[in-house]
Design a protein around this motif. Structure first.
Motif, PDB file in Angstrom:
ATOM      1  N   GLY B 100      39.673  15.642  18.049  1.00  0.00           N
ATOM      2  CA  GLY B 100      38.912  16.856  18.309  1.00  0.00           C
ATOM      3  C   GLY B 100      37.894  16.615  19.411  1.00  0.00           C
ATOM      4  N   LYS B 101      36.758  16.055  19.039  1.00  0.00           N
ATOM      5  CA  LYS B 101      35.652  15.901  19.982  1.00  0.00           C
ATOM      6  C   LYS B 101      36.004  14.983  21.164  1.00  0.00           C
ATOM      7  CE  LYS B 101      30.656  14.965  20.000  1.00  0.00           C
ATOM      8  NZ  LYS B 101      30.203  16.290  20.416  1.00  0.00           N
ATOM      9  N   PHE B 102      36.522  13.782  20.864  1.00  0.00           N
ATOM     10  CA  PHE B 102      36.852  12.849  21.935  1.00  0.00           C
ATOM     11  C   PHE B 102      37.933  13.442  22.858  1.00  0.00           C
ATOM     12  CE2 PHE B 102      38.884   9.268  24.000  1.00  0.00           C
ATOM     13  CZ  PHE B 102      37.856   8.378  24.243  1.00  0.00           C
ATOM     14  N   ALA B 103      38.948  14.038  22.254  1.00  0.00           N
ATOM     15  CA  ALA B 103      40.040  14.627  23.048  1.00  0.00           C
ATOM     16  C   ALA B 103      39.508  15.704  23.984  1.00  0.00           C
ATOM     17  CB  ALA B 103      41.102  15.215  22.122  1.00  0.00           C
ATOM     18  N   GLN B 104      38.622  16.546  23.450  1.00  0.00           N
ATOM     19  CA  GLN B 104      38.135  17.678  24.242  1.00  0.00           C
ATOM     20  C   GLN B 104      37.182  17.223  25.344  1.00  0.00           C
ATOM     21  OE1 GLN B 104      36.815  20.834  21.719  1.00  0.00           O
ATOM     22  NE2 GLN B 104      35.969  22.017  23.420  1.00  0.00           N
ATOM     23  N   GLU B 105      36.299  16.277  25.018  1.00  0.00           N
ATOM     24  CA  GLU B 105      35.261  15.895  25.981  1.00  0.00           C
ATOM     25  C   GLU B 105      35.731  14.817  26.958  1.00  0.00           C
ATOM     26  OE1 GLU B 105      31.737  14.956  23.737  1.00  0.00           O
ATOM     27  OE2 GLU B 105      31.587  16.983  22.929  1.00  0.00           O
ATOM     28  N   VAL B 106      36.685  13.988  26.533  1.00  0.00           N
ATOM     29  CA  VAL B 106      37.122  12.887  27.405  1.00  0.00           C
ATOM     30  C   VAL B 106      38.563  13.094  27.893  1.00  0.00           C
ATOM     31  CG1 VAL B 106      37.491  10.400  27.598  1.00  0.00           C
ATOM     32  CG2 VAL B 106      35.581  11.268  26.234  1.00  0.00           C
ATOM     33  N   THR B 107      39.508  13.064  26.963  1.00  0.00           N
ATOM     34  CA  THR B 107      40.921  13.025  27.354  1.00  0.00           C
ATOM     35  C   THR B 107      41.331  14.256  28.159  1.00  0.00           C
ATOM     36  OG1 THR B 107      41.226  11.863  25.264  1.00  0.00           O
ATOM     37  CG2 THR B 107      43.204  12.431  26.504  1.00  0.00           C
TER      38      THR B 107
END
Lengths: 222, 222
Positions: B100-107
């Motif tokens: 969720g968060k990592f995917a949206q903000e980084v990936t």
């Protein structure tokens, strides 16, 4: 005591409130204004989202999906995620569809732009995003309508988390007068059945400063 | 035969490939160019995302989270989601954080802008999004570093789906030379342990047209 940190217009919070009520698990709701980024709250849930469940044994459970999986395992008397492997795949697939694709294309573009941006001081609503949200909602209501026409409940013969995930989004959108219920009579009929469940009472009595729900919002025979 | 519809740079596909290998479940990978929106694929997975698993009994399972929950229930010999309620909450919480968060903000800001936009013909990379992606990655590597310093594996004493969710994102980002491994020695050490697992071999031999991974990508002693 069990506490649920939530926001009234959050579809993810609504889903968990419905599931807690369906499983007859008493809880005390606590309003969490996530845009304040309260340090004590971020300690419990580093992602900073609502809902977060604080169990009476001290276990902290963030994320609506994680909470619902936990509740199904910890309180299995009321089965909401299906019994067979295939049923459970279909329930989880629809939950992922509502909380992923539907949330991103509809809920974020409508409730996110119209309310969350203002509440969190992130600027003005983007008219282009709102138009995209309405277009996607019309399109997706037809898919939900197909589900409602061909099955008793959205994921099959039994009511499931898929119905509560869907109701979380549609009830929050309906609160903001965003749903055109004439698009699919099957969806309207399904939603009337959802609204008449005792678990829905809390949702229907929600009040949000600055937002007046339409007259039919809490009407069981809308 | 079991088929996995996937894309090599999709962190969600990578997570499922790792889990299938850890559980010793043979499968045949099938490249699915999601931007083609193949009607037969959309019939299987209306969300149009990768991965989708097609089991040898014909069961279709879309969404990496739904697939991993299914695999844990259908093939429980190798436990990847914890045994106690609290362990399972922590594994799922971290999976939700990464996906969720990592995917949206980084990936999405890095791989999404640099590769998926081009591949799917959705325009040019947005330099502002890419800069935000690098900033978020540095920030989040410190959180992952804290986990890696205080626990044997990311979610606790045992390797779990949280490690494979993290490895899905970080290995895809590393393929695109986007990870500065000097930021956290603990994360680098954890990732070296992940890379040396037999389940990682397929990931390390990936080839993507137009993208050359850095020399250390497949080096176990990087």
């Amino acid at each position: 005591m069990r506490y649920l940190y939530h926001l009234p217009l959050s579809p993810f919070s609504r889903k968990v409130r419905l599931v807690l009520s369906e499983k007859r698990l008493p809880y005390e709701p606590r309003l969490e204004k996530v845009w304040d980024r309260r340090p004590e709250y971020l300690d419990m849930n580093p992602a900073g989202t609502v809902p977060t469940l604080l169990e009476d044994n001290g276990l902290v459970i963030p994320d609506s999906n994680v909470i619902c999986e936990y509740l199904e395992e910890a309180y299995p008397d009321t089965v909401l995620m299906g019994r067979t492997l295939a049923e459970r795949v279909e329930v989880r697939r629809l939950c992922a569809w509502f909380d992923g694709k539907f949330a991103q294309e509809v809920t974020r573009n409508l409730l996110g732009e119209k309310f969350m941006k203002r509440l969190s001081g992130r600027g003005e609503p983007d008219a282009y995003a709102i138009r995209n949200g309405y277009t996607a909602l019309r399109h997706h209501l037809q898919y939900i309508g197909w589900l409602a026409e061909t099955r008793k409940w959205l994921a099959g013969a039994n009511i499931s988390l898929a119905d509560f995930a869907a109701a979380g989004h549609l009830s929050a959108l309906d609160f903001a007068s965003d749903v055109d219920w004439t698009i699919s009579p099957a969806v309207k009929d399904w939603y009337a059945r959802m609204k008449s469940r005792p678990s829905f009472r809390g949702i229907l009595s929600d009040r949000v400063p600055g937002v007046t729900p339409p007259a039919h919002y809490a009407d069981l025979d809308f």
